[in-house]
Design an enzyme around this catalytic site. Structure first.
Site, PDB file in Angstrom:
ATOM      1  N   GLY A 220     -30.757   6.285  74.149  1.00 21.52           N
ATOM      2  CA  GLY A 220     -31.981   6.158  75.260  1.00 21.52           C
ATOM      3  C   GLY A 220     -31.279   5.906  76.643  1.00 21.52           C
ATOM      4  O   GLY A 220     -31.727   6.761  77.657  1.00 21.52           O
TER       5      GLY A 220
ATOM      6  N   GLU B 281     -34.012  18.192  67.379  1.00 22.16           N
ATOM      7  CA  GLU B 281     -32.489  18.503  67.605  1.00 22.16           C
ATOM      8  C   GLU B 281     -31.550  17.593  67.318  1.00 22.16           C
ATOM      9  O   GLU B 281     -30.744  17.720  66.538  1.00 22.16           O
ATOM     10  CB  GLU B 281     -32.273  19.311  68.814  1.00 22.16           C
ATOM     11  CG  GLU B 281     -30.837  20.270  68.708  1.00 22.16           C
ATOM     12  CD  GLU B 281     -30.789  21.262  67.790  1.00 22.16           C
ATOM     13  OE1 GLU B 281     -29.542  20.964  66.646  1.00 22.16           O
ATOM     14  OE2 GLU B 281     -31.353  22.125  67.735  1.00 22.16           O
TER      15      GLU B 281
ATOM     16  N   GLY C  18     -31.775   1.981  73.482  1.00 23.44           N
ATOM     17  CA  GLY C  18     -30.113   1.794  73.023  1.00 23.44           C
ATOM     18  C   GLY C  18     -29.325   2.552  73.411  1.00 23.44           C
ATOM     19  O   GLY C  18     -29.365   3.264  74.676  1.00 23.44           O
TER      20      GLY C  18
ATOM     21  N   ARG D 264     -37.576  -3.800  73.976  1.00 22.48           N
ATOM     22  CA  ARG D 264     -37.877  -5.278  73.746  1.00 22.48           C
ATOM     23  C   ARG D 264     -37.333  -6.239  74.774  1.00 22.48           C
ATOM     24  O   ARG D 264     -38.098  -7.254  75.130  1.00 22.48           O
ATOM     25  CB  ARG D 264     -37.305  -5.838  72.241  1.00 22.48           C
ATOM     26  CG  ARG D 264     -38.222  -5.202  71.108  1.00 22.48           C
ATOM     27  CD  ARG D 264     -37.638  -5.997  69.833  1.00 22.48           C
ATOM     28  NE  ARG D 264     -36.320  -5.527  69.383  1.00 22.48           N
ATOM     29  CZ  ARG D 264     -35.905  -4.773  68.670  1.00 22.48           C
ATOM     30  NH1 ARG D 264     -36.938  -4.134  67.989  1.00 22.48           N
ATOM     31  NH2 ARG D 264     -35.029  -4.492  68.265  1.00 22.48           N
TER      32      ARG D 264
ATOM     33  N   LYS E 280     -30.397  14.103  56.701  1.00 22.95           N
ATOM     34  CA  LYS E 280     -30.194  15.145  57.285  1.00 22.95           C
ATOM     35  C   LYS E 280     -30.235  16.489  56.493  1.00 22.95           C
ATOM     36  O   LYS E 280     -31.038  17.555  56.841  1.00 22.95           O
ATOM     37  CB  LYS E 280     -28.994  15.154  57.903  1.00 22.95           C
ATOM     38  CG  LYS E 280     -28.597  14.010  58.963  1.00 22.95           C
ATOM     39  CD  LYS E 280     -27.148  13.719  59.365  1.00 22.95           C
ATOM     40  CE  LYS E 280     -27.069  12.748  60.307  1.00 22.95           C
ATOM     41  NZ  LYS E 280     -25.516  12.286  60.554  1.00 22.95           N
TER      42      LYS E 280
ATOM     43  N   GLU F 162     -21.240   0.664  60.910  1.00 25.14           N
ATOM     44  CA  GLU F 162     -22.042  -0.434  61.168  1.00 25.14           C
ATOM     45  C   GLU F 162     -21.772  -1.522  60.305  1.00 25.14           C
ATOM     46  O   GLU F 162     -20.811  -1.296  59.523  1.00 25.14           O
ATOM     47  CB  GLU F 162     -23.594  -0.039  60.723  1.00 25.14           C
ATOM     48  CG  GLU F 162     -24.021   0.884  61.517  1.00 25.14           C
ATOM     49  CD  GLU F 162     -24.422   1.010  62.897  1.00 25.14           C
ATOM     50  OE1 GLU F 162     -24.308  -0.360  63.443  1.00 25.14           O
ATOM     51  OE2 GLU F 162     -24.512   1.820  63.748  1.00 25.14           O
TER      52      GLU F 162
ATOM     53  N   GLY G  49     -16.108   0.648  65.637  1.00 24.54           N
ATOM     54  CA  GLY G  49     -17.296   1.044  65.871  1.00 24.54           C
ATOM     55  C   GLY G  49     -17.805   2.308  65.345  1.00 24.54           C
ATOM     56  O   GLY G  49     -18.743   2.567  65.521  1.00 24.54           O
TER      57      GLY G  49
ATOM     58  N   ALA H 147     -34.825  24.575  83.184  1.00 23.13           N
ATOM     59  CA  ALA H 147     -36.015  24.224  82.677  1.00 23.13           C
ATOM     60  C   ALA H 147     -37.056  24.686  83.595  1.00 23.13           C
ATOM     61  O   ALA H 147     -38.248  24.744  82.903  1.00 23.13           O
ATOM     62  CB  ALA H 147     -36.213  22.795  82.670  1.00 23.13           C
TER      63      ALA H 147
END
Length: 437
Positions: free
Chosen positions: A21, A136, A18, A51, A212, A197, A194, A39
């Site tokens: 991601g 996090e 989404g 999907r 949270k 929801e 936006g 790193a």
């Protein structure tokens, strides 16, 4: 657990493509050199699961292995770390995280509902299989709230944690205050922009903030917290008139999640609150979040920033990946044992506080005396009272606002129940707790 000492790439499998991601992939590619330097090894996405293969996500995933079934991504031998960005406390998201931990693979997730409802079980799986679980991004988006509470304040005994934990509610309350519009109108505008929801219930009914807060409380007090023991209220009953009265009294209205350890036990709640208009929390407006922690030695600290969105959330996810690549991991709840049962909060009625009450009452003599008698009988002391005149002569009811001194939650609940039973009162009383900061 995958060895992190090699300079070979840390190979990532992302379940869920989404907004977040896709944002993680975009960030990993844009900052590849910087991330590799920090790193100590490259971070490389090798597989994804979602999907719909045909959807345009704004990033090229054609060279990555694609799994229709996220469970197959977990079992891919070339995936060192599983990044779960599907969302939801049950179903595929939970199955993916549990399978990865059982396989000894580190997991990074932004899934607050999953951690809030199943944090105890996941912590035990993480410990049993030596598989780090980092999250996090699950609290306050790009704000380093988890690291601050679990690591930055590790030397201190925390007394309180919480803050403004939902940007949608904070935006709605801010616009209501600034424009005088009612809740329904501002919610519709937020949906069009936006910021809310299509089904806003998780946000406006306080559940998102409660997820949270449950996580923050678990970190602050070193033990998972039972989500169903957290008291939760939303903002649907906050009206434009409450914003007017709050301003007259020198306050702003915020939805706050607050958890503290008291002599009675853990007190954890998400409720609308009146905050003094010059307090730092009162200045946090719009879609911004703020996390507050208070310790015996450090005192009170506050950090704020954007609590949602592709960029901030992807940044937090990627910071966890850098930690894994460095070999820097930590027990889920910040203590070396991850086998504690979930801690339950004590009843709301055990608390203390000052309160704002907004009633709709008949516009006739004797009403205030009736209400004052109820408060007297319940042992509740009034600090101030405000009344607005009726909008026109045909309106039989007028708003009446009462502000109390410190009293017990139990006494206040009793008083409100009695007041609502009076024949001169129409509609149930709006109750907003008053916080010092």
């Amino acid at each position: 657990m995958t060895s992190c000492s090699s300079s070979s790439p840390l190979r990532l499998g992302i379940a869920g493509l989404g907004t977040v991601g896709a944002g993680v992939i975009r960030l990993l590619r844009a900052n590849a050199d910087l991330l590799s330097a920090r790193a100590g090894r490259p971070l490389e996405v090798v597989a994804v699961s979602a999907r719909d293969r045909t959807r345009d996500r704004g990033v090229d995933v054609s060279a990555l292995r694609w799994y229709e079934n996220a469970a197959d991504l977990v079992s891919d031998p070339d995936v060192d770390v599983v990044v779960e960005l599907i969302g939801g406390a049950e179903g595929t998201a939970r199955a993916v995280v549990e399978a990865a931990l059982k396989a000894g693979k580190p997991v990074v997730t932004a899934n607050k509902a999953l951690l809030a409802l199943h944090g105890s079980t996941l912590a035990q799986l993480s410990a049993a299989n030596n598989a780090p679980l980092l999250f996090e991004a699950a609290v306050a988006g790009g704000i380093p709230a988890i690291k601050t509470v679990r690591e930055g304040l590790a030397a201190d005994r925390l007394l309180r944690v919480g803050g403004i934990l939902n940007g949608t509610c904070n935006y709605i309350l801010t616009v209501m205050r600034e424009t005088g519009k009612d809740f329904a109108t501002v919610l519709k505008d937020a949906q069009d922009l936006g910021y809310a929801e299509a089904d806003p219930s998780t946000d406006v009914d306080g559940l998102d903030a409660a997820h949270k807060l449950t996580i923050l409380a678990g970190l602050a007090f070193g033990q998972p917290v039972a989500f169903d023991s957290v008291h939760v209220e939303g903002i649907r009953r906050i009206g434009a008139i409450d914003q007017t009265f709050a301003r007259a009294l020198g306050y702003r209205i915020k939805l706050l999640g607050l958890a503290s350890m008291t002599d009675a036990g853990l007190q954890a709640r998400v409720t609308p609150c009146l905050v003094p208009q010059n307090a730092p929390l009162a200045q946090v407006d719009g879609v911004f979040n703020a996390v507050v922690a208070e310790g015996e030695f450090v005192g009170r600290i506050m950090i704020e920033g954007r609590g949602a969105g592709a960029g901030p959330t992807a940044s937090a996810v990627t910071a966890d990946l850098v930690d894994i690549a460095r070999g820097h991991t930590i027990a889920v709840w910040g203590v070396q044992t991850n086998t504690q049962p979930a801690l339950r909060a004590c009843p709301l009625s055990s608390g203390q506080g000052a309160f704002y009450l907004r009633l709709m009452v008949e516009d006739r003599p004797g009403v205030i005396a009736d209400i004052s008698a109820v408060l007297r009988d319940c042992g509740v002391s009034l600090r101030s009272m405000l009344q607005h005149p009726a909008e026109n002569d045909s309106t039989p009811y007028v708003p009446l606002v009462l502000v109390t001194h410190q009293t017990s939650e139990a006494a206040m609940q009793d008083a409100v129940a009695r007041i609502d039973a009076l024949s001169v009162v129409t509609d149930s009383t709006v109750v907003i707790r008053i916080e010092a900061a």
